[in-house]
Write an enzyme that holds these catalytic residues in place. Sequence first.
Site, PDB file in Angstrom:
ATOM      1  N   CYS A 360       0.820  -1.216   0.000  1.00  0.00           N
ATOM      2  CA  CYS A 360       0.000   0.000   0.000  1.00  0.00           C
ATOM      3  C   CYS A 360       0.852   1.263   0.000  1.00  0.00           C
ATOM      4  O   CYS A 360       0.895   1.999   0.993  1.00  0.00           O
ATOM      5  CB  CYS A 360      -0.937  -0.021   1.194  1.00  0.00           C
ATOM      6  SG  CYS A 360      -2.015  -1.430   1.091  1.00  0.00           S
ATOM      7  N   GLU A 361       1.585   1.466  -1.040  1.00  0.00           N
ATOM      8  CA  GLU A 361       2.401   2.680  -1.228  1.00  0.00           C
ATOM      9  C   GLU A 361       2.534   2.910  -2.722  1.00  0.00           C
ATOM     10  O   GLU A 361       2.801   1.956  -3.466  1.00  0.00           O
ATOM     11  CB  GLU A 361       3.826   2.471  -0.687  1.00  0.00           C
ATOM     12  CG  GLU A 361       3.891   2.350   0.790  1.00  0.00           C
ATOM     13  CD  GLU A 361       5.085   3.090   1.386  1.00  0.00           C
ATOM     14  OE1 GLU A 361       5.599   4.035   0.750  1.00  0.00           O
ATOM     15  OE2 GLU A 361       5.468   2.703   2.485  1.00  0.00           O
TER      16      GLU A 361
END
Length: 436
Positions: A360-361
């Site tokens: 999640c980046e």
Amino acid sequence: MVKKELSTKQWNTSFERRIVYNQYFPYKTSQLYCENVPVEKIAIDIGTPFYLYSAGALRKQIITYQKAFSTVPHIIAYAMKANSSLTVLHLLGKEGAGVDIVSGGELYLALKAGISPEKIVIAGVGKTKEEMCEALQAGILLFNVESEQELIALDAAAKSCGKKASVALRVNPDVDPKTHPYISTGLKKSKFGIAHSSVLPLYKLAGRLNHINVTGVHSHIGSQLTTVKPFIAAIKKMSELIQSDGFDIRYWNIGGGLGVQYDQETPPNPTELAKNILPILKASGCSIIMEPGRSIVANAGILVTRVIYTKTTDAKKFIIVDAAMNDLIRPSLYEAYHHILPVAKNERRHEVVDVVGPICESGDFLAQDRTMPEVMPDELLAIMSAGAYGLAMASNYNARPRVPEILVDDEQYYIIRVRETREDLTRGEKIPMFLE
Ligand code: LLP
């Protein structure tokens, strides 16, 4: 290191060059192999993602270094920070390599892998007293000392355990290695080494310390160097220093840093490097130590990953794979280029895509704006040149178990590190009683 966009034509050229270049990962009837084992077979047997190394490629690189410097007394002290797998260390040790370590942990691994302490050197700006004592007890060859405070601390540590420490003063030669700023180490502004002008005064000080014996000098200017020029500049500066009056040393550690071909770079190989610097090294009369890391392991390893989904937005097409920045952080951290090959070669049209992981980046990518043949879900991709600073820099971010390492030797493959389990993710954790 710089991210590149390639046209389809350029991609094809580099694709073909890569095949010629990396004989240890060839295509045979459209399937990518590691030596004589199909990559797909390993993926089916053990699942993805995983690191895959070629024993032949590792041996070839260390032997090339040994031969290139065979006309001077030398130790190739492999910089194990690049890849500290016990099997890799053991294999290189069997070919005569020593190691360059930077922590008590690396000392532990090196000894466990059977590396002889007389071929171990330790570097790093922040060696603790505990690490100094462990290295002294083990009887390593040299401490690369980087400051006056460290020299005095080492003298005290050696006194406390009844030893004398052999020291190489690490000099900062202030030479620009022309590489990524994060991996430049020999510039005046960097935290590494002792300023050229302070070396002789420190040498004199060392002469008054009873538990220190300065027997060498060391310099390392940076990593992924793609021309011999900065090496030559640093070697010349060091050579002048070595010739200074009253400066009497036996060991000259010239550091590591030789670059590799990730993409279109054409770095010198160890033989070319040696040709350029051997006359100066020989004239010094010193035993030569060098600390190559990347150039031994980078192109001996790949990261194999499976496509989970593809996704097209208004702006881009994404290939979402099961490997991520926690497995290989180099693209996110240094904008490093890693070639990506389909494990099953195909003739599909080329398209421009981002290859990304599930983390999640937005910084979680393995390639950006890359032109490559269309890929479909479930297909396998090989992230090339991943043997150095790959698993060594991996983390458990997003609670992702670290991936296994596989070594191929001819027709056999060996699991040299198993995949981490869910249990490994909580090892050492404890919820305090008061919360129960
Ligand atoms: N000796 C010293 C003192 C070093 O600091 C290094 C690397 C080496 C030897 C080995 O350098 P090599 O031959 O591998 O270039 N994580 C970065 C590279 C960091 C290099 C740190 N020092 C990357 O992935 O590019």
